[in-house]
Design an enzyme around this catalytic site. Structure first.
Site, PDB file in Angstrom:
ATOM      1  N   PRO A  93       0.816  -1.227   0.000  1.00 42.79           N
ATOM      2  CA  PRO A  93       0.000   0.000   0.000  1.00 42.79           C
ATOM      3  C   PRO A  93       0.847   1.273   0.000  1.00 42.79           C
ATOM      4  O   PRO A  93       0.350   2.349  -0.315  1.00 42.79           O
ATOM      5  CB  PRO A  93      -0.841  -0.104   1.279  1.00 42.79           C
ATOM      6  N   GLU A 101       2.162  -7.281   9.142  1.00 42.71           N
ATOM      7  CA  GLU A 101       2.450  -5.845   9.133  1.00 42.71           C
ATOM      8  C   GLU A 101       3.290  -5.461   7.927  1.00 42.71           C
ATOM      9  O   GLU A 101       3.448  -4.275   7.629  1.00 42.71           O
ATOM     10  CB  GLU A 101       3.183  -5.435  10.422  1.00 42.71           C
ATOM     11  N   ARG A 129      -4.750  -9.220 -19.977  1.00 41.85           N
ATOM     12  CA  ARG A 129      -5.651  -8.900 -21.089  1.00 41.85           C
ATOM     13  C   ARG A 129      -4.998  -8.005 -22.140  1.00 41.85           C
ATOM     14  O   ARG A 129      -5.543  -7.824 -23.219  1.00 41.85           O
ATOM     15  CB  ARG A 129      -6.964  -8.298 -20.590  1.00 41.85           C
ATOM     16  N   ASP A 163     -10.419   0.359 -26.071  1.00 41.45           N
ATOM     17  CA  ASP A 163     -11.264   0.566 -24.896  1.00 41.45           C
ATOM     18  C   ASP A 163     -11.380   2.051 -24.624  1.00 41.45           C
ATOM     19  O   ASP A 163     -10.409   2.791 -24.703  1.00 41.45           O
ATOM     20  CB  ASP A 163     -10.665  -0.106 -23.653  1.00 41.45           C
TER      21      ASP A 163
END
Ligand code: 4GX
Length: 254
Positions: free
Chosen positions: A87, A114, A151, A166
């Protein structure tokens, strides 16, 4: 492309890797995924992979030795690109997905608890975050990265489909989609889509993509690749028109 996933929970990958586009890419030999259990690289009798943090505090930290050994075992050469799901890493974007799709060998390292011992960062090439929320481990983020990259590999999508086409690829949200029936519970499909006028359909879709992006993600609009026609349409719908910008490699890649 070869992808080694380093994880304490290889069983978590069973479903997502076996179905749909990722499953088909593996069957076609476009994608070679190997699940590697970090615990197999613990050398002690109890196969311990974590320990308490130096300095104290709650939780456990993944020990460096098994992670170093696992990365060294799967490294094939200078082409190996090692990614830590974290993160605190750089945000994972469509632009990063395209860049990773160019690599021939990815190693996705899934931490738990952690986190991982800080020294592990010396053997990773980059750290990626899939968003500002806290998960229990790096497995779901690794699956997200694998899915988005897979993809984009040549041949992974069906015949006609092109990832480059897209709507999201030019920095806008997608336009609305409809299929049969033409009227469902008194909700009609927009007339233009039934008209067969391809140029009008293209223009309607582009306008709807612009409208949605303005209403839902105005932050994206400021960075999108816009034509003069796009700017005119935005002005017509009363949206703020972002200033014209110099053509940039990554302007559209959200
Ligand atoms: N986008 N997590 C990783 C353990 C951890 C922490 C620090 C390495 C360093 C996440 C995310 C995420 C939870 C996966 C903590 N490993 N990863 N894990 N969001 O929340 O990537």
């Amino acid at each position: 492309m070869r992808v080694d996933v380093l994880t304490l929970f290889p069983e978590m990958f069973a479903g997502p890797l076996d179905h749909s586009i990722v499953g088909r890419a593996r069957q076609r030999g476009i994608l070679d995924v190997r699940l590697v259990n970090i615990r197999d690289f613990a050398t002690d009798k109890h196969r311990i992979v974590d320990d308490t943090p130096y300095g104290g505090g709650p939780g456990m930290v993944l020990k460096p030795e098994p992670l170093f050994a696992a990365v060294e075992a799967v490294r094939t050469g200078p082409e190996t690109h090692v990614i830590l799901m974290d993160p605190q890493g750089e945000p994972f974007t469509q632009k990063r997905a395209w860049e990773l799709a160019e690599k021939s060998h990815l190693v996705l390292v899934c931490g738990h608890y952690e986190g991982v011992d800080e020294r592990v960062r010396t053997i990773v090439d980059e750290e990626l975050s899939i968003g500002d929320y806290v998960l229990t481990g790096g497995e779901l983020p690794a699956m997200v990265v694998l899915d988005a990259v897979c993809r984009l590999l040549p041949g992974a999508l069906g015949e006609a489909a092109s990832a480059r086409q897209d709507s999201f690829e030019d920095g806008l949200l997608d336009h609305p989609h409809y299929t049969r029936p033409a009227v469902f519970r008194s909700m009609a499909v927009p007339e233009v889509l039934l008209s067969g006028h391809h140029e009008e359909i293209r223009r309607w879709r582009r306008r709807e993509a612009l409208r949605r992006t303005w209403l839902r993600r105005p932050d994206l609009l400021a960075r999108a690749r816009l034509t003069e026609e796009d700017r005119r349409w935005l002005a017509e719908m009363g949206a703020p028109v972002p200033p014209a910008q110099a053509a940039s490699e990554d302007a559209g890649e959200v």
